[in-house]
Design an enzyme around this catalytic site. Structure first.
Site, PDB file in Angstrom:
ATOM      1  N   GLU A 221      -7.121  -2.544   8.673  1.00  0.00           N
ATOM      2  CA  GLU A 221      -7.719  -2.262   7.366  1.00  0.00           C
ATOM      3  C   GLU A 221      -8.129  -0.790   7.237  1.00  0.00           C
ATOM      4  OE1 GLU A 221     -10.530  -4.636   4.144  1.00  0.00           O
ATOM      5  OE2 GLU A 221     -11.173  -4.577   6.228  1.00  0.00           O
TER       6      GLU A 221
ATOM      7  N   ARG B  35     -15.353   3.979   8.197  1.00  0.00           N
ATOM      8  CA  ARG B  35     -14.452   5.122   8.354  1.00  0.00           C
ATOM      9  C   ARG B  35     -14.882   6.104   9.433  1.00  0.00           C
ATOM     10  NH1 ARG B  35     -12.127   6.632   2.379  1.00  0.00           N
ATOM     11  NH2 ARG B  35     -11.884   4.481   1.611  1.00  0.00           N
TER      12      ARG B  35
ATOM     13  N   HIS C  41      -4.673  -1.146   2.851  1.00  0.00           N
ATOM     14  CA  HIS C  41      -4.859  -0.982   1.406  1.00  0.00           C
ATOM     15  C   HIS C  41      -4.679   0.486   1.023  1.00  0.00           C
ATOM     16  CE1 HIS C  41      -6.568  -5.015   1.278  1.00  0.00           C
ATOM     17  NE2 HIS C  41      -7.520  -4.674   2.134  1.00  0.00           N
TER      18      HIS C  41
ATOM     19  N   HIS D 221     -10.520  -9.917   8.592  1.00  0.00           N
ATOM     20  CA  HIS D 221     -11.788  -9.481   9.186  1.00  0.00           C
ATOM     21  C   HIS D 221     -12.189 -10.364  10.361  1.00  0.00           C
ATOM     22  CE1 HIS D 221     -11.899  -8.882   4.682  1.00  0.00           C
ATOM     23  NE2 HIS D 221     -11.641  -7.681   5.160  1.00  0.00           N
TER      24      HIS D 221
ATOM     25  N   HIS E 103      -2.769  -5.535   7.698  1.00  0.00           N
ATOM     26  CA  HIS E 103      -3.876  -5.400   6.748  1.00  0.00           C
ATOM     27  C   HIS E 103      -4.143  -3.928   6.426  1.00  0.00           C
ATOM     28  CE1 HIS E 103      -8.184  -6.978   5.622  1.00  0.00           C
ATOM     29  NE2 HIS E 103      -7.668  -6.197   4.697  1.00  0.00           N
TER      30      HIS E 103
ATOM     31  N   ALA F 198      -8.622  -3.444  -2.114  1.00  0.00           N
ATOM     32  CA  ALA F 198      -9.223  -4.756  -2.323  1.00  0.00           C
ATOM     33  C   ALA F 198     -10.452  -4.676  -3.224  1.00  0.00           C
ATOM     34  CB  ALA F 198      -9.583  -5.381  -0.986  1.00  0.00           C
TER      35      ALA F 198
END
Length: 346
Positions: free
Chosen positions: A288, A294, A13, A228, A11, A77
């Protein structure tokens, strides 16, 4: 854990795209009703140096620092934003975004493998996304796709993911032998924060839709990854087991032949519970990063999305469990990934 186990992150992005790419998207949406005023696709171009600046100093750097080997990489996403523009702009945006992700994987072939977004749009038949899915898989070598169960961006005015209008897309996924990660985009509903509510609501809602349906009787080879950590599902497993028996007269565990969860849960107790409730054959390592959270946890000094630390700390996992979570399940759920790795001698 088996010697030489690969750490495959299912996962990721491209969240570190340059500002110019986001600006082009805004201009495209602003001109959705006036195609003659739309910005040319050439102005969405991102240079190799910009890719290296974003990914090389972002996802790749953290991948190496945190001890993972390979990331399944898809467009941002939140920026899929299928509720913006129209079906024409969504198709163009999907093509531009997928082409960019493909270039990332060409620059870093040992570190990233492409997963596509689909050109969905509110009210548009899901079948209309099939040509882009086939282009990405058959022509560009993508190994999976992200499917948005709510293209309206948090208003859920469409039909459930189990409705027969989705069946042509599921048939294509089965024909191509690629899984879909169920992943919504940004929320435009002020009641639902995007990453804090809408994402987790969607994960939970889709699982419940499937529980109420015969989807996997109709598509026994369909594989869906619910990200998630599965939303609320693993943490309320007894509730869903009870409802499955009462509503569908079947054990809930039967759905685990087709449903998988990732480990994008940003604290150790959550990952520990996930791996105790859900069999290890159904959990894929995922982070992710760089994404929803973050920053660093002030209690530990480590980043919240450094999820490998949490899996490593799960003392109940056996060596075989860890192999499944880190590598084996990804290769099994994504057979085109497995074929790609074997072709590279891995």
């Amino acid at each position: 854990m088996k010697d030489q186990t690969m750490i495959i992150d299912c996962h990721g992005h491209f969240t570190t795209v340059p500002k110019s790419f986001r600006d082009w998207r805004q201009r495209q949406v602003d001109a959705a009703d006036s195609p003659s005023s739309a910005p040319p696709v050439s102005e969405a171009h991102v240079s190799d140096d910009e890719i290296r600046e974003g990914v090389g100093n972002g996802q790749l750097k953290l991948q190496q620092e945190r001890g993972s080997d390979l990331t399944l990489f898809s467009p941002i996403a939140g920026l899929m934003s299928h509720h913006l523009g129209n079906e024409r702009t969504s198709l163009q945006w999907a093509e531009v975004s997928n082409n960019l992700v493909k270039r990332v994987t060409e620059i870093y072939p040992d570190n990233f493998v492409p997963v596509c977004q689909l050109p969905q749009s509110p009210g548009a038949p899901p079948a209309n996304s099939i040509p882009e899915l086939r282009r990405c898989v058959e022509e560009l070598g993508f190994v999976g796709a992200n499917v948005n169960p709510d293209p309206t961006g948090g208003y859920w005015t469409g039909k459930p993911l189990t409705d027969r209008e989705w069946y042509p897309l599921f048939e294509a996924l089965c024909d191509l032998d690629v899984p879909a990660m169920v992943h919504v985009a940004a929320s435009c509903n002020p009641n639902f924060h995007g990453t804090g509510a809408h994402y987790l609501n969607a994960d939970t809602s889709v699982f419940m839709q499937i529980l109420q349906s015969d989807l996997f009787k109709d598509f026994p080879t369909l594989r869906l990854v619910i990200p998630h950590g599965g939303g609320a599902v693993p943490y309320h497993w007894g509730r869903y087991r009870g409802m499955s028996l009462e509503m569908a007269n079947r054990p809930l565990e039967g759905l685990l032949d087709n449903i998988f969860f990732d480990s994008c849960v940003y604290h150790h107790p959550g990952v520990d519970l996930l791996t105790k409730v859900i069999p290890s054959k159904n959990v894929l390592f995922g982070s992710e990063m760089i994404g929803a959270v973050r920053g660093k946890d002030p209690d530990t000094g480590y980043y919240f999305d450094d999820t490998k630390r949490y899996v490593d700390a799960c003392v109940s996992l056996t060596e075989e469990d860890r192999y499944n979570i880190y590598e084996g399940n990804a290769r099994r759920v994504y057979p085109r990934l497995d074929a790609l790795l074997k072709s590279q001698g891995k």
